[in-house]
Design an enzyme around this catalytic site. Structure first.
Site, PDB file in Angstrom:
ATOM      1  N   LYS A  79       0.862  -1.177   0.000  1.00 56.24           N
ATOM      2  CA  LYS A  79       0.000   0.000   0.000  1.00 56.24           C
ATOM      3  C   LYS A  79       0.898   1.226   0.000  1.00 56.24           C
ATOM      4  CE  LYS A  79      -4.504   0.816   0.399  1.00 56.24           C
ATOM      5  NZ  LYS A  79      -5.632  -0.021  -0.017  1.00 56.24           N
ATOM      6  N   GLY A 185     -21.831   5.065  -2.362  1.00 52.32           N
ATOM      7  CA  GLY A 185     -20.895   5.659  -3.309  1.00 52.32           C
ATOM      8  C   GLY A 185     -20.608   4.693  -4.445  1.00 52.32           C
ATOM      9  N   GLY A 189     -23.442   2.075  -4.053  1.00 53.53           N
ATOM     10  CA  GLY A 189     -24.498   2.421  -5.015  1.00 53.53           C
ATOM     11  C   GLY A 189     -24.728   1.275  -5.993  1.00 53.53           C
ATOM     12  N   ARG A 211     -27.974  12.091  -1.840  1.00 53.02           N
ATOM     13  CA  ARG A 211     -27.491  10.981  -2.670  1.00 53.02           C
ATOM     14  C   ARG A 211     -28.263   9.698  -2.333  1.00 53.02           C
ATOM     15  NH1 ARG A 211     -21.094   9.278  -2.931  1.00 53.02           N
ATOM     16  NH2 ARG A 211     -21.079   9.793  -5.114  1.00 53.02           N
TER      17      ARG A 211
END
Ligand code: NAI
Length: 351
Positions: A79, A185, A189, A211
Protein backbone atom coordinates in the site's frame (compact mmCIF):
# COMPACT_ATOMS: atom_id res chain seq x y z
CA UNK A 1 9.88 8.92 15.00
CA UNK A 2 9.03 6.20 12.46
CA UNK A 3 11.40 3.66 14.02
CA UNK A 4 8.99 2.17 16.52
CA UNK A 5 6.25 1.68 13.93
CA UNK A 6 8.56 -0.03 11.44
CA UNK A 7 10.26 -2.15 14.12
CA UNK A 8 6.88 -3.42 15.24
CA UNK A 9 5.76 -4.35 11.73
CA UNK A 10 6.19 -7.75 10.13
CA UNK A 11 6.42 -6.50 6.52
CA UNK A 12 9.35 -6.63 4.13
CA UNK A 13 10.22 -3.03 3.28
CA UNK A 14 9.16 0.55 3.79
CA UNK A 15 10.15 3.37 1.48
CA UNK A 16 9.83 6.93 2.75
CA UNK A 17 10.23 10.12 0.74
CA UNK A 18 9.58 13.67 1.79
CA UNK A 19 8.42 15.82 -1.11
CA UNK A 20 10.02 19.20 -0.46
CA UNK A 21 8.00 20.95 -3.19
CA UNK A 22 4.64 20.28 -1.52
CA UNK A 23 5.50 19.19 2.02
CA UNK A 24 3.86 15.83 1.33
CA UNK A 25 5.20 12.58 2.76
CA UNK A 26 5.21 9.50 0.54
CA UNK A 27 5.17 6.07 2.14
CA UNK A 28 5.37 2.88 0.11
CA UNK A 29 4.78 -0.13 2.36
CA UNK A 30 5.71 -3.53 0.93
CA UNK A 31 4.25 -6.07 3.32
CA UNK A 32 4.80 -9.32 1.45
CA UNK A 33 6.09 -10.46 -1.92
CA UNK A 34 5.86 -14.19 -1.15
CA UNK A 35 2.92 -14.79 -3.50
CA UNK A 36 4.00 -12.18 -6.07
CA UNK A 37 4.60 -8.43 -6.42
CA UNK A 38 3.12 -6.41 -3.57
CA UNK A 39 -0.05 -4.87 -5.04
CA UNK A 40 -2.28 -2.29 -3.42
CA UNK A 41 -3.63 1.19 -3.94
CA UNK A 42 -2.29 4.68 -3.33
CA UNK A 43 -4.22 6.57 -0.66
CA UNK A 44 -4.08 10.36 -0.78
CA UNK A 45 -5.15 11.90 2.49
CA UNK A 46 -4.57 14.69 4.96
CA UNK A 47 -3.37 13.08 8.20
CA UNK A 48 -2.86 14.64 11.62
CA UNK A 49 0.85 13.70 11.38
CA UNK A 50 3.27 11.72 9.15
CA UNK A 51 3.34 9.15 11.94
CA UNK A 52 -0.42 8.53 11.54
CA UNK A 53 0.02 8.26 7.78
CA UNK A 54 2.76 5.66 8.05
CA UNK A 55 0.74 3.70 10.62
CA UNK A 56 -2.19 3.66 8.19
CA UNK A 57 0.02 2.52 5.30
CA UNK A 58 1.63 -0.30 7.30
CA UNK A 59 -1.75 -1.58 8.51
CA UNK A 60 -3.36 -1.36 5.07
CA UNK A 61 -0.42 -3.12 3.39
CA UNK A 62 -0.72 -6.04 5.82
CA UNK A 63 -4.45 -6.27 5.08
CA UNK A 64 -3.66 -6.34 1.34
CA UNK A 65 -1.43 -9.41 1.84
CA UNK A 66 -4.35 -11.17 3.48
CA UNK A 67 -6.79 -10.04 0.79
CA UNK A 68 -4.61 -11.20 -2.11
CA UNK A 69 -3.93 -14.55 -0.44
CA UNK A 70 -7.58 -15.19 0.47
CA UNK A 71 -8.54 -14.35 -3.13
CA UNK A 72 -5.86 -16.81 -4.32
CA UNK A 73 -4.19 -14.24 -6.57
CA UNK A 74 -0.49 -14.30 -7.52
CA UNK A 75 0.18 -11.01 -5.74
CA UNK A 76 1.50 -9.97 -2.38
CA UNK A 77 0.33 -7.07 -0.27
CA UNK A 78 1.41 -3.47 -0.40
CA UNK A 79 0.00 0.00 0.00
CA UNK A 80 1.17 3.54 -0.55
CA UNK A 81 0.13 6.68 1.26
CA UNK A 82 0.55 10.23 0.04
CA UNK A 83 0.16 12.30 3.18
CA UNK A 84 -0.56 15.73 1.72
CA UNK A 85 -0.97 19.07 3.53
CA UNK A 86 -4.16 19.54 1.46
CA UNK A 87 -5.65 17.50 -1.39
CA UNK A 88 -4.54 19.07 -4.68
CA UNK A 89 -7.47 19.67 -7.06
CA UNK A 90 -8.06 16.93 -9.66
CA UNK A 91 -6.43 17.92 -12.94
CA UNK A 92 -4.27 20.65 -11.35
CA UNK A 93 -0.60 21.08 -12.25
CA UNK A 94 0.29 20.66 -8.57
CA UNK A 95 -1.44 17.26 -8.42
CA UNK A 96 0.11 16.12 -11.69
CA UNK A 97 3.64 17.08 -10.59
CA UNK A 98 3.20 15.36 -7.23
CA UNK A 99 1.94 12.19 -8.94
CA UNK A 100 4.88 12.21 -11.37
CA UNK A 101 7.39 12.48 -8.52
CA UNK A 102 5.53 9.71 -6.70
CA UNK A 103 5.61 7.58 -9.86
CA UNK A 104 9.39 7.96 -9.89
CA UNK A 105 9.51 6.46 -6.42
CA UNK A 106 7.29 3.53 -7.48
CA UNK A 107 9.45 2.98 -10.56
CA UNK A 108 12.62 2.89 -8.45
CA UNK A 109 11.24 -0.25 -6.77
CA UNK A 110 11.33 -2.08 -10.14
CA UNK A 111 8.00 -3.83 -9.72
CA UNK A 112 8.38 -4.98 -6.12
CA UNK A 113 5.35 -2.75 -5.54
CA UNK A 114 2.52 -2.38 -8.07
CA UNK A 115 0.17 0.50 -7.38
CA UNK A 116 -3.54 1.07 -8.02
CA UNK A 117 -6.31 3.43 -6.85
CA UNK A 118 -7.50 4.00 -3.30
CA UNK A 119 -9.12 6.80 -1.33
CA UNK A 120 -8.88 10.09 -3.30
CA UNK A 121 -7.08 8.56 -6.27
CA UNK A 122 -8.64 7.16 -9.44
CA UNK A 123 -7.93 6.09 -13.02
CA UNK A 124 -7.10 9.66 -14.15
CA UNK A 125 -4.36 9.88 -11.49
CA UNK A 126 -3.04 6.46 -12.42
CA UNK A 127 -2.82 7.54 -16.06
CA UNK A 128 -0.38 10.23 -14.87
CA UNK A 129 1.56 7.68 -12.78
CA UNK A 130 1.73 5.43 -15.86
CA UNK A 131 3.72 8.12 -17.68
CA UNK A 132 6.67 7.38 -15.39
CA UNK A 133 6.27 3.73 -14.45
CA UNK A 134 4.71 0.54 -15.85
CA UNK A 135 4.09 -0.76 -12.32
CA UNK A 136 0.50 0.41 -12.05
CA UNK A 137 -2.95 -1.18 -12.44
CA UNK A 138 -6.36 0.42 -12.88
CA UNK A 139 -5.43 3.10 -15.41
CA UNK A 140 -8.31 4.24 -17.61
CA UNK A 141 -9.57 1.92 -20.36
CA UNK A 142 -8.37 4.52 -22.93
CA UNK A 143 -4.86 3.88 -21.60
CA UNK A 144 -5.36 0.12 -21.73
CA UNK A 145 -6.21 -0.33 -18.05
CA UNK A 146 -9.14 -1.92 -16.24
CA UNK A 147 -10.34 1.43 -14.88
CA UNK A 148 -12.48 1.84 -11.78
CA UNK A 149 -12.62 -1.28 -9.60
CA UNK A 150 -15.91 -0.30 -7.90
CA UNK A 151 -18.02 -2.53 -10.13
CA UNK A 152 -15.92 -5.64 -9.47
CA UNK A 153 -15.96 -4.90 -5.74
CA UNK A 154 -19.75 -4.48 -5.73
CA UNK A 155 -20.29 -7.77 -7.58
CA UNK A 156 -17.98 -9.55 -5.14
CA UNK A 157 -19.80 -8.10 -2.12
CA UNK A 158 -23.11 -9.19 -3.66
CA UNK A 159 -21.82 -12.78 -3.80
CA UNK A 160 -20.50 -12.42 -0.25
CA UNK A 161 -23.96 -11.36 0.94
CA UNK A 162 -25.62 -14.31 -0.80
CA UNK A 163 -23.13 -16.77 0.74
CA UNK A 164 -23.58 -15.22 4.19
CA UNK A 165 -27.38 -15.32 3.91
CA UNK A 166 -27.15 -18.96 2.81
CA UNK A 167 -25.08 -19.78 5.89
CA UNK A 168 -27.25 -17.81 8.31
CA UNK A 169 -30.70 -18.67 6.96
CA UNK A 170 -30.10 -21.88 4.99
CA UNK A 171 -31.03 -20.30 1.63
CA UNK A 172 -29.02 -17.81 -0.49
CA UNK A 173 -32.11 -16.11 -1.92
CA UNK A 174 -32.32 -12.39 -1.21
CA UNK A 175 -35.99 -12.20 -2.16
CA UNK A 176 -37.68 -10.27 0.65
CA UNK A 177 -34.53 -10.03 2.79
CA UNK A 178 -33.87 -6.60 4.25
CA UNK A 179 -30.40 -5.30 3.48
CA UNK A 180 -29.08 -2.02 4.86
CA UNK A 181 -26.39 -0.44 2.69
CA UNK A 182 -24.32 2.11 4.60
CA UNK A 183 -22.65 4.42 2.07
CA UNK A 184 -24.02 4.48 -1.48
CA UNK A 185 -20.90 5.66 -3.31
CA UNK A 186 -18.93 3.87 -6.01
CA UNK A 187 -19.35 0.41 -4.43
CA UNK A 188 -22.45 0.79 -2.24
CA UNK A 189 -24.50 2.42 -5.01
CA UNK A 190 -23.75 -0.39 -7.44
CA UNK A 191 -24.32 -2.99 -4.75
CA UNK A 192 -27.74 -1.50 -4.01
CA UNK A 193 -28.75 -1.93 -7.66
CA UNK A 194 -27.64 -5.57 -7.68
CA UNK A 195 -29.54 -6.22 -4.45
CA UNK A 196 -32.68 -4.52 -5.78
CA UNK A 197 -32.53 -6.70 -8.91
CA UNK A 198 -32.29 -9.76 -6.66
CA UNK A 199 -35.50 -8.80 -4.84
CA UNK A 200 -34.00 -7.52 -1.58
CA UNK A 201 -35.80 -4.89 0.50
CA UNK A 202 -33.32 -2.04 0.69
CA UNK A 203 -32.58 0.49 3.39
CA UNK A 204 -30.00 3.11 2.37
CA UNK A 205 -27.93 5.42 4.55
CA UNK A 206 -25.35 8.01 3.54
CA UNK A 207 -23.92 11.17 5.12
CA UNK A 208 -24.75 12.66 1.73
CA UNK A 209 -28.51 12.38 2.40
CA UNK A 210 -29.65 13.66 -1.04
CA UNK A 211 -27.49 10.98 -2.67
CA UNK A 212 -29.18 8.24 -0.62
CA UNK A 213 -32.65 9.69 -1.29
CA UNK A 214 -32.12 9.91 -5.05
CA UNK A 215 -31.04 6.27 -5.24
CA UNK A 216 -33.82 5.17 -2.89
CA UNK A 217 -36.41 6.86 -5.13
CA UNK A 218 -35.01 5.12 -8.16
CA UNK A 219 -34.88 1.67 -6.54
CA UNK A 220 -38.02 1.85 -4.43
CA UNK A 221 -35.95 1.73 -1.24
CA UNK A 222 -36.23 3.59 2.05
CA UNK A 223 -33.56 5.69 3.74
CA UNK A 224 -32.44 6.18 7.32
CA UNK A 225 -30.20 8.86 8.80
CA UNK A 226 -26.49 8.03 8.59
CA UNK A 227 -26.21 7.95 12.41
CA UNK A 228 -29.01 5.37 12.61
CA UNK A 229 -27.46 2.91 10.15
CA UNK A 230 -25.87 0.52 12.62
CA UNK A 231 -28.93 0.19 14.85
CA UNK A 232 -31.61 -0.13 12.15
CA UNK A 233 -33.26 -3.59 12.14
CA UNK A 234 -32.35 -5.61 9.04
CA UNK A 235 -31.27 -9.10 7.98
CA UNK A 236 -27.97 -7.91 6.49
CA UNK A 237 -25.96 -4.84 7.40
CA UNK A 238 -23.57 -3.94 4.57
CA UNK A 239 -20.97 -1.33 5.63
CA UNK A 240 -19.77 0.36 2.43
CA UNK A 241 -18.50 3.68 3.77
CA UNK A 242 -15.75 3.86 6.38
CA UNK A 243 -13.75 1.41 8.50
CA UNK A 244 -13.99 0.78 12.25
CA UNK A 245 -17.82 0.58 12.21
CA UNK A 246 -17.90 -2.64 14.24
CA UNK A 247 -16.74 -1.73 17.71
CA UNK A 248 -17.50 -1.96 21.41
CA UNK A 249 -20.06 0.83 21.13
CA UNK A 250 -21.89 -0.21 17.93
CA UNK A 251 -22.00 -4.01 18.29
CA UNK A 252 -24.48 -4.03 21.20
CA UNK A 253 -26.78 -1.80 19.09
CA UNK A 254 -26.71 -3.94 15.93
CA UNK A 255 -30.10 -5.36 14.98
CA UNK A 256 -29.03 -7.64 12.13
CA UNK A 257 -28.19 -11.31 11.63
CA UNK A 258 -25.36 -10.81 9.11
CA UNK A 259 -22.68 -8.18 8.52
CA UNK A 260 -21.23 -8.31 4.99
CA UNK A 261 -19.99 -5.22 3.19
CA UNK A 262 -17.19 -3.52 1.26
CA UNK A 263 -15.55 -1.23 3.80
CA UNK A 264 -11.95 -2.03 4.68
CA UNK A 265 -11.02 -2.75 8.31
CA UNK A 266 -14.59 -2.94 9.60
CA UNK A 267 -13.56 -4.44 12.95
CA UNK A 268 -12.11 -1.76 15.22
CA UNK A 269 -10.15 -4.49 17.04
CA UNK A 270 -9.73 -8.28 16.93
CA UNK A 271 -11.98 -8.61 20.02
CA UNK A 272 -14.84 -7.15 18.01
CA UNK A 273 -14.91 -10.33 15.92
CA UNK A 274 -15.57 -12.25 19.15
CA UNK A 275 -18.18 -9.68 20.26
CA UNK A 276 -20.08 -10.23 17.00
CA UNK A 277 -19.98 -14.01 17.35
CA UNK A 278 -21.16 -13.74 20.98
CA UNK A 279 -24.06 -11.59 19.78
CA UNK A 280 -25.05 -14.30 17.28
CA UNK A 281 -24.15 -12.13 14.27
CA UNK A 282 -22.44 -13.74 11.28
CA UNK A 283 -19.54 -11.60 10.05
CA UNK A 284 -18.19 -11.93 6.51
CA UNK A 285 -14.51 -10.95 6.90
CA UNK A 286 -14.05 -7.68 5.02
CA UNK A 287 -11.00 -8.57 3.01
CA UNK A 288 -12.66 -11.72 1.69
CA UNK A 289 -15.92 -9.92 0.84
CA UNK A 290 -14.32 -6.89 -0.83
CA UNK A 291 -11.65 -8.65 -2.92
CA UNK A 292 -13.65 -8.14 -6.15
CA UNK A 293 -11.66 -4.98 -6.94
CA UNK A 294 -8.28 -6.72 -6.95
CA UNK A 295 -9.75 -9.76 -8.69
CA UNK A 296 -11.04 -7.44 -11.43
CA UNK A 297 -7.69 -5.66 -11.80
CA UNK A 298 -5.51 -8.76 -11.70
CA UNK A 299 -7.81 -10.82 -13.93
CA UNK A 300 -8.26 -8.15 -16.58
CA UNK A 301 -4.79 -6.65 -16.64
CA UNK A 302 -2.28 -9.40 -15.91
CA UNK A 303 -3.93 -12.81 -15.86
CA UNK A 304 -5.71 -12.50 -19.21
CA UNK A 305 -9.12 -13.67 -18.02
CA UNK A 306 -12.12 -13.29 -20.29
CA UNK A 307 -15.45 -12.02 -18.95
CA UNK A 308 -16.64 -15.52 -18.08
CA UNK A 309 -13.52 -16.32 -16.05
CA UNK A 310 -13.73 -12.99 -14.28
CA UNK A 311 -17.39 -13.52 -13.41
CA UNK A 312 -16.60 -17.01 -12.10
CA UNK A 313 -13.80 -15.70 -9.88
CA UNK A 314 -16.02 -12.93 -8.51
CA UNK A 315 -18.69 -15.50 -7.73
CA UNK A 316 -15.91 -17.58 -6.13
CA UNK A 317 -15.85 -15.05 -3.27
CA UNK A 318 -19.07 -16.73 -2.15
CA UNK A 319 -17.37 -20.14 -2.20
CA UNK A 320 -14.39 -18.83 -0.22
CA UNK A 321 -16.72 -17.40 2.40
CA UNK A 322 -18.66 -20.65 2.68
CA UNK A 323 -15.31 -22.37 3.31
CA UNK A 324 -14.34 -19.74 5.91
CA UNK A 325 -17.67 -20.11 7.75
CA UNK A 326 -17.36 -23.90 7.74
CA UNK A 327 -13.80 -23.92 9.08
CA UNK A 328 -14.70 -21.32 11.72
CA UNK A 329 -17.41 -23.65 13.02
CA UNK A 330 -15.19 -26.70 12.80
CA UNK A 331 -12.27 -25.04 14.64
CA UNK A 332 -14.40 -23.08 17.11
CA UNK A 333 -13.02 -19.70 16.02
CA UNK A 334 -14.56 -16.54 14.58
CA UNK A 335 -14.89 -16.14 10.78
CA UNK A 336 -12.28 -13.35 10.97
CA UNK A 337 -9.81 -15.75 12.59
CA UNK A 338 -10.67 -18.51 10.10
CA UNK A 339 -10.04 -16.13 7.17
CA UNK A 340 -6.67 -15.11 8.66
CA UNK A 341 -5.71 -18.78 9.00
CA UNK A 342 -6.66 -19.48 5.37
CA UNK A 343 -4.67 -16.51 4.06
CA UNK A 344 -1.62 -17.18 6.23
CA UNK A 345 -1.61 -20.88 5.28
CA UNK A 346 -1.50 -19.92 1.58
CA UNK A 347 1.38 -17.51 2.18
CA UNK A 348 3.29 -20.06 4.28
CA UNK A 349 2.77 -22.79 1.68
CA UNK A 350 4.38 -20.56 -0.97
CA UNK A 351 7.53 -19.77 1.06
P1 NAI B 1 -16.93 6.25 -2.16
O1 NAI B 1 -16.16 7.39 -1.59
O2 NAI B 1 -17.26 6.23 -3.60
O3 NAI B 1 -18.32 6.09 -1.36
C1 NAI B 1 -18.42 6.15 0.02
C2 NAI B 1 -19.83 6.66 0.36
O4 NAI B 1 -20.00 6.57 1.77
C3 NAI B 1 -20.07 8.11 -0.04
O5 NAI B 1 -21.33 8.22 -0.67
C4 NAI B 1 -20.03 8.85 1.30
O6 NAI B 1 -20.87 10.01 1.31
C5 NAI B 1 -20.55 7.79 2.24
N1 NAI B 1 -20.17 7.93 3.64
C6 NAI B 1 -19.00 8.36 4.16
N2 NAI B 1 -19.03 8.31 5.50
C7 NAI B 1 -20.24 7.81 5.84
C8 NAI B 1 -20.87 7.48 7.07
N3 NAI B 1 -20.24 7.67 8.22
N4 NAI B 1 -22.12 6.98 7.04
C9 NAI B 1 -22.76 6.79 5.87
N5 NAI B 1 -22.22 7.07 4.68
C10 NAI B 1 -20.97 7.58 4.65
O7 NAI B 1 -16.09 4.93 -1.72
P2 NAI B 1 -16.17 3.49 -2.38
O8 NAI B 1 -15.13 3.37 -3.44
O9 NAI B 1 -17.58 3.14 -2.68
O10 NAI B 1 -15.65 2.58 -1.17
C11 NAI B 1 -16.50 2.29 -0.06
C12 NAI B 1 -15.72 1.46 0.95
O11 NAI B 1 -15.29 0.24 0.35
C13 NAI B 1 -14.46 2.12 1.48
O12 NAI B 1 -14.29 1.76 2.84
C14 NAI B 1 -13.36 1.50 0.66
O13 NAI B 1 -12.12 1.49 1.35
C15 NAI B 1 -13.89 0.10 0.47
N6 NAI B 1 -13.37 -0.59 -0.69
C16 NAI B 1 -13.55 -0.06 -1.95
C17 NAI B 1 -13.06 -0.72 -3.05
C18 NAI B 1 -13.28 -0.18 -4.44
O14 NAI B 1 -13.01 -0.92 -5.39
N7 NAI B 1 -13.76 1.03 -4.61
C19 NAI B 1 -12.30 -1.99 -2.92
C20 NAI B 1 -12.24 -2.49 -1.56
C21 NAI B 1 -12.74 -1.79 -0.50
Amino acid sequence: MFEELIDGWDGEATCIRHDAATGAWMFVCVHSTVLGPAMGGTRMKVYPSPHDALADGLRLAQAMSMKQAAADLPFGGGKAVLAVPSIPAPGSAERRDLLLRYAGLVDALHGTYVTAADMNTGPADLDVVRERTPHVMGTSPERGGAGDSGEGTAIGVFHAIRASVAHAFGDPSLEGRTVLVQGVGSVGGRLARLLADAGARLVLADVDAPRASALANELGAVTVAAEAAASTPCDVYAPCATGGVLNEETIPRLACRVVAGAANNQLASAEDGVRLADAGILYAPDYVANAGGVIHLAGSETLGWDEGQLAARLAGIGGTLAMVFASAERDGVTPAEAADRLALARIEAAR
